[in-house]
Scaffold this active site. Structure first.
Site, short mmCIF file in Angstrom:
data_model
loop_
_atom_site.label_atom_id
_atom_site.label_comp_id
_atom_site.label_asym_id
_atom_site.label_seq_id
_atom_site.Cartn_x
_atom_site.Cartn_y
_atom_site.Cartn_z
N ASP A 1 43.02 53.84 36.34
CA ASP A 1 42.03 52.78 36.12
C ASP A 1 40.89 52.91 37.12
O ASP A 1 40.78 52.16 38.08
CB ASP A 1 42.71 51.41 36.24
CG ASP A 1 41.82 50.27 35.75
OD1 ASP A 1 40.76 50.56 35.14
OD2 ASP A 1 42.18 49.10 35.99
N GLY B 1 37.54 38.53 36.93
CA GLY B 1 36.16 38.69 37.38
C GLY B 1 36.04 39.51 38.65
O GLY B 1 34.95 39.96 39.01
N HIS C 1 38.83 49.80 33.14
CA HIS C 1 39.02 48.76 32.12
C HIS C 1 37.80 47.85 31.99
O HIS C 1 37.71 47.06 31.04
CB HIS C 1 40.29 47.95 32.40
CG HIS C 1 40.17 46.95 33.51
ND1 HIS C 1 40.63 47.19 34.79
CD2 HIS C 1 39.66 45.68 33.53
CE1 HIS C 1 40.41 46.11 35.55
NE2 HIS C 1 39.83 45.19 34.80
N SER D 1 37.85 42.26 38.99
CA SER D 1 38.19 43.62 38.56
C SER D 1 37.12 44.62 38.98
O SER D 1 35.92 44.35 38.88
CB SER D 1 38.34 43.66 37.04
OG SER D 1 39.48 42.96 36.63
N GLY D 2 37.59 45.79 39.42
CA GLY D 2 36.67 46.85 39.80
C GLY D 2 36.14 46.73 41.21
O GLY D 2 35.52 47.66 41.74
#
Length: 440
Positions: free
Chosen positions: A294, A388, A249, A390-391
């Protein structure tokens, strides 16, 4: 003959009253004060001596090779994250720790790492890195001799499940630089500036309700993914000297690799290192509504050079399953309050694995947790990843402080709310996909 007692006249023999010494030097109060002062002086003296001794100590590194003759080499020993390599390495490391912690090295032995298992006609050849802490004055030659004597004596007098050939033992002292190169050959090792591996004790609690990263090199696989015109967007994890794994995402704005850069280090500005991006691979079945699949991969335009501050994290094998309440750690540059600003300094937090059954309860996520997802946090909220992050990585250490990427920050309802823990992409479910794309 009986003598009657003679009565003495008081005025002839007056009673003499000797005055008491009211101001004796060694009265109880002064004695107590004196004792306390002496104890303090002794403690200070001991502290000074201990500090001098400790200051004179340094870490000694030794590379030890030997042959195990009662097992056969397996092809999967060549893959350091395989079940076979991990289990055999743990067996060897436990054996070595038992030998040295019950010897004259007790208190001086730090740890050992199996670096490599290779085939040999007599069984399996083992390469192990040993770390000891001794006063500098002792010297590496003397310590090497003590190591050899300890091994020979232990293998001679005790029965172990692994049969090690005494004549095959070779001990070589190595320096910091060589040690770092050897540690670099293994994933998931966090190092300080002196190349001494960090332990779990060095890690503290978040991101929302966490702390800043305490030590340089504490989370050396953490990356910041940035759009050239917009700054930090997501986190990522270095899994090789070329590839980063992150969330799909993160690329909803653009998948054009020329628009992205990657930085490493505990601060975004200034970065420790900045890299351009060559390739972006988003999972073909990523669903931005259900958040399934994801996961994405980024290839750097140039290989990174491993160092104390930049290292790769281990990818877990597909069979790994962490039970509920297992402590794991999430890191990132995201906001510390819901919808807050990006943080320039890397933050970290301890959270716990929450079972899918609990996470799918009607009062939690009501069945939204699908296969390939993992919940982590606390049911009471307060500690969580946020916007922020994310990932970024969700990692855990095994019993030998080797760190594995168990999750990728994916989604959640707001940040740190009760009964709304963070949801992560479960990396074990995507090992085959990662391997099919990049061979890692």
């Amino acid at each position: 003959m009986m003598y009657a007692p003679v009565a003495c006249q008081q005025d002839k023999y007056p009673q003499i009253n000797y005055p008491r010494r009211q101001n004796q030097f060694w009265n109880p109060l002064r004695l107590a004060i004196f004792t306390v002062v002496i104890v303090i002086i002794i403690v200070i003296a001991i502290g000074i001596v201990a500090r001098v001794v400790i200051a004179d100590e340094r870490t000694f590194y030794y590379l030890v090779t030997f042959k195990i003759t009662n097992i056969k080499y397996k092809e999967k020993y060549g893959r350091k994250t395989s079940r076979e390599f991990v289990e055999r390495s743990r067996q060897i490391e436990r054996m070595m720790s038992k030998i040295f912690r019950q010897s004259s090295h007790k208190g001086r032995y730090i740890k050992c790492h199996v670096i490599k298992l290779s085939p040999d006609k007599d069984g399996v050849k083992v390469l192990v890195l040993f770390l000891f802490r001794y006063p500098s004055s002792i010297g590496e030659t003397r310590i090497k001799k003590k190591i050899g004597n300890t091994l020979y004596q232990a293998l001679k007098n005790k029965n172990f499940s692994l049969a090690i050939s005494n004549p095959s033992i070779k001990i070589t002292p190595i320096d910091n630089m060589k040690t770092r190169d050897l540690l670099n050959s293994r994933c998931g090792i966090r190092t300080t500036a002196s190349s001494l591996p960090l332990t779990l004790a060095s890690t503290t609690d978040r991101i929302v309700m966490g702390t800043t990263a305490a030590l340089t090199g504490e989370w050396p696989w953490q990356a910041s993914l940035q759009l050239k015109d917009s700054g930090h967007q997501c986190g990522g994890s270095l899994i090789s000297n070329t590839w980063i794994v992150t969330a799909a995402h993160c690329f909803q704005k653009t998948k054009n690799p020329t628009q992205w850069i990657v930085t490493f280090g505990t601060t975004i500005i200034p970065p420790l290192r900045k890299q351009n991006v060559d390739t972006i691979i988003v999972h073909e079945k990523y669903n931005n509504i259900t958040h399934e699949n994801d996961i994405a991969l980024m290839q750097l335009a140039e290989n990174v050079e491993y160092s104390n501050e930049i290292q790769r994290v281990c990818l877990p094998e597909s069979y790994i399953k962490l039970p509920p309440h297992t402590s794991v750690f999430v890191t990132g540059f995201g906001s510390v309050v819901d919808d807050g600003p990006t943080q320039n300094v890397l933050h970290q937090a301890r959270v716990e694995i929450i079972s899918t059954d609990v996470c799918n309860r009607t009062d939690v996520y009501n069945g939204l947790i699908k296969k390939g997802m993992l919940c982590a946090g606390f049911m009471e909220g307060k500690v969580d990843a946020c916007k922020g992050d994310s990932g970024g990585p969700l990692v855990y250490p095994d019993h030998h402080d080797i760190w594995y990427l168990i999750g990728i920050v994916s989604w959640g309802e707001s940040c740190a709310l009760p009964k709304r823990p963070g949801v992560y992409t479960q990396v074990t479910q995507y090992r085959n996909w990662i391997n099919s794309k990049i061979g890692v």
